[in-house]
Design a protein around this motif. Structure first.
Motif, PDB file in Angstrom:
ATOM      1  N   VAL A  67      16.831 -22.439  27.319  1.00 18.65           N
ATOM      2  CA  VAL A  67      16.467 -21.885  28.618  1.00 18.65           C
ATOM      3  C   VAL A  67      17.039 -22.781  29.702  1.00 18.65           C
ATOM      4  O   VAL A  67      16.823 -23.996  29.688  1.00 18.65           O
ATOM      5  CB  VAL A  67      14.936 -21.785  28.784  1.00 18.65           C
ATOM      6  N   ILE A  68      17.804 -22.203  30.627  1.00 22.32           N
ATOM      7  CA  ILE A  68      18.362 -22.948  31.755  1.00 22.32           C
ATOM      8  C   ILE A  68      17.870 -22.311  33.042  1.00 22.32           C
ATOM      9  O   ILE A  68      18.073 -21.115  33.270  1.00 22.32           O
ATOM     10  CB  ILE A  68      19.900 -22.963  31.727  1.00 22.32           C
ATOM     11  N   ASP A  69      17.220 -23.104  33.871  1.00 26.37           N
ATOM     12  CA  ASP A  69      16.643 -22.611  35.122  1.00 26.37           C
ATOM     13  C   ASP A  69      16.803 -23.692  36.172  1.00 26.37           C
ATOM     14  O   ASP A  69      16.300 -24.809  36.011  1.00 26.37           O
ATOM     15  CB  ASP A  69      15.160 -22.278  34.908  1.00 26.37           C
ATOM     16  N   SER A  70      17.532 -23.397  37.228  1.00 23.91           N
ATOM     17  CA  SER A  70      17.755 -24.355  38.330  1.00 23.91           C
ATOM     18  C   SER A  70      18.337 -25.666  37.818  1.00 23.91           C
ATOM     19  O   SER A  70      17.883 -26.762  38.185  1.00 23.91           O
ATOM     20  CB  SER A  70      16.448 -24.616  39.073  1.00 23.91           C
ATOM     21  N   ASN A  71      19.336 -25.563  36.945  1.00 19.53           N
ATOM     22  CA  ASN A  71      20.046 -26.724  36.393  1.00 19.53           C
ATOM     23  C   ASN A  71      19.171 -27.634  35.536  1.00 19.53           C
ATOM     24  O   ASN A  71      19.526 -28.791  35.282  1.00 19.53           O
ATOM     25  CB  ASN A  71      20.722 -27.539  37.501  1.00 19.53           C
ATOM     26  N   GLU A  72      18.041 -27.114  35.091  1.00 23.27           N
ATOM     27  CA  GLU A  72      17.216 -27.800  34.112  1.00 23.27           C
ATOM     28  C   GLU A  72      17.184 -26.960  32.840  1.00 23.27           C
ATOM     29  O   GLU A  72      17.233 -25.730  32.901  1.00 23.27           O
ATOM     30  CB  GLU A  72      15.793 -28.010  34.625  1.00 23.27           C
ATOM     31  N   GLU A  87      27.819 -31.507  20.062  1.00 26.34           N
ATOM     32  CA  GLU A  87      28.670 -30.429  20.589  1.00 26.34           C
ATOM     33  C   GLU A  87      27.863 -29.513  21.504  1.00 26.34           C
ATOM     34  O   GLU A  87      28.313 -29.127  22.592  1.00 26.34           O
ATOM     35  CB  GLU A  87      29.247 -29.634  19.412  1.00 26.34           C
ATOM     36  N   PHE A  88      26.653 -29.204  21.075  1.00 21.45           N
ATOM     37  CA  PHE A  88      25.764 -28.336  21.848  1.00 21.45           C
ATOM     38  C   PHE A  88      25.327 -29.001  23.154  1.00 21.45           C
ATOM     39  O   PHE A  88      25.400 -28.403  24.238  1.00 21.45           O
ATOM     40  CB  PHE A  88      24.535 -27.994  21.002  1.00 21.45           C
ATOM     41  N   ILE A  89      24.898 -30.248  23.077  1.00 26.12           N
ATOM     42  CA  ILE A  89      24.459 -30.988  24.265  1.00 26.12           C
ATOM     43  C   ILE A  89      25.604 -31.107  25.265  1.00 26.12           C
ATOM     44  O   ILE A  89      25.409 -30.945  26.475  1.00 26.12           O
ATOM     45  CB  ILE A  89      23.928 -32.382  23.870  1.00 26.12           C
ATOM     46  N   ASN A  90      26.792 -31.369  24.756  1.00 28.80           N
ATOM     47  CA  ASN A  90      27.970 -31.485  25.619  1.00 28.80           C
ATOM     48  C   ASN A  90      28.215 -30.191  26.391  1.00 28.80           C
ATOM     49  O   ASN A  90      28.524 -30.211  27.589  1.00 28.80           O
ATOM     50  CB  ASN A  90      29.198 -31.837  24.782  1.00 28.80           C
ATOM     51  N   TRP A  91      28.050 -29.043  25.731  1.00 33.80           N
ATOM     52  CA  TRP A  91      28.257 -27.753  26.397  1.00 33.80           C
ATOM     53  C   TRP A  91      27.220 -27.543  27.503  1.00 33.80           C
ATOM     54  O   TRP A  91      27.554 -27.105  28.608  1.00 33.80           O
ATOM     55  CB  TRP A  91      28.181 -26.617  25.376  1.00 33.80           C
ATOM     56  N   ASN A  94      28.025 -30.334  30.367  1.00 33.47           N
ATOM     57  CA  ASN A  94      29.324 -30.299  31.037  1.00 33.47           C
ATOM     58  C   ASN A  94      29.755 -28.909  31.485  1.00 33.47           C
ATOM     59  O   ASN A  94      30.376 -28.765  32.542  1.00 33.47           O
ATOM     60  CB  ASN A  94      30.396 -30.903  30.124  1.00 33.47           C
ATOM     61  N   THR A  95      29.441 -27.907  30.702  1.00 33.70           N
ATOM     62  CA  THR A  95      29.826 -26.547  31.078  1.00 33.70           C
ATOM     63  C   THR A  95      28.784 -25.906  31.995  1.00 33.70           C
ATOM     64  O   THR A  95      29.134 -25.290  33.005  1.00 33.70           O
ATOM     65  CB  THR A  95      30.032 -25.667  29.835  1.00 33.70           C
ATOM     66  N   LYS A  96      27.507 -26.039  31.647  1.00 31.99           N
ATOM     67  CA  LYS A  96      26.443 -25.419  32.439  1.00 31.99           C
ATOM     68  C   LYS A  96      25.904 -26.351  33.522  1.00 31.99           C
ATOM     69  O   LYS A  96      25.109 -25.925  34.374  1.00 31.99           O
ATOM     70  CB  LYS A  96      25.293 -24.970  31.538  1.00 31.99           C
TER      71      LYS A  96
END
Length: 247
Positions: A67-72, A87-91, A94-96
């Motif tokens: 869940v991504i909400d307001s950059n959290e 790999e997941f944490i990096n995405w 860095n991407t989101k």
């Protein structure tokens, strides 16, 4: 009467339908590699799919929720391997451009907490039920850092996610996660995908499984999207199917 053109037409229509379905399944895929796939389900909710090698079931695709909400961000269940977790944490970072505020394993099996160390190394706190912590210690697994009894709330952005134990089923400690803003339920391995089999019953309480999912269904009546531990997501039909499967 010309049979062959008719048969050919029906076959072509069938193949086109299958092709369109595959394209539809991939249309919300925002990241894909050999080890990790991420699919967008709502404006704020993603399903991450990683793979677990097992002796009994072969290579098994395992779902988690992001869940991504307001950059959290809050993550439910980890990949089984630390390399994939990185790999997941990096995405996410860095991407989101999102900060992961918490990771929550929904029970003590390796497909839920197998790479907690990768999150801890990034100083991302982990939360789990006290039952999960107890069983993780017993099997010598990585231990979640913070425990709760049956109910716990996390803030993500201006909204909340409820983590809740409503009874035994796949395991004695399985919890669900509910993101109220988008009405998305992460059922984890407590919930089966449509036409799914009963799966791993080694730590299950088969007698209570249907009752527990019925309690989940009663508690979250307004749910719109349900994510199972394995297989395709869906609606409340997944809860109904799981109840019928174990009744």
């Amino acid at each position: 009467m010309k049979i062959f053109p008719l048969v050919t037409g029906v076959l072509l229509l069938f193949l086109l339908t299958i092709s369109c379905k595959k394209e539809a399944d991939k249309s919300n895929e925002v990241y894909s590699s050999e080890t990790l796939k991420i699919r967008k389900l709502t404006d704020n909710v993603f399903m991450h799919i990683t793979y677990l090698d097992t002796e009994s079931w072969g290579k098994v695709a395992c779902n988690g929720m992001l869940v991504i909400d307001s950059n959290e961000a809050v993550v439910f269940d980890t990949p089984s391997k630390s390399k994939v977790a990185k790999e997941f944490i990096n995405w996410v970072e860095n991407t989101k451009k999102a900060t992961i505020k918490a990771v929550v394993p929904t029970h003590f099996h390796v497909d839920c907490l197998g790479s907690l160390n990768a999150f801890h190394d990034k100083e991302i706190p982990s939360y789990a039920s006290l039952k999960t912590i107890k069983f993780a210690k017993k099997q010598g697994a990585i231990i979640p850092q913070h425990g709760f009894h049956n109910n716990f709330e996390l803030k993500v952005g201006k909204n909340k996610i409820v983590c809740e134990f409503l009874g035994e089923g796949h395991t004695k400690d399985n919890i669900v996660g509910y993101y109220s803003k988008d009405k998305v339920l992460f059922g984890g391995c407590l919930v089966k995908t449509l036409k799914g089999k009963k799966g791993n019953l080694a730590d299950a309480n088969v007698k209570e499984w249907a009752n527990t999912v019925d309690a989940v269904k009663e508690k979250y009546k307004d749910v719109k999207c349900v994510i199972p531990g394995h297989g395709k997501e869906g609606g409340i039909a997944l809860l109904n199917y799981t109840i019928e499967l174990f009744e």
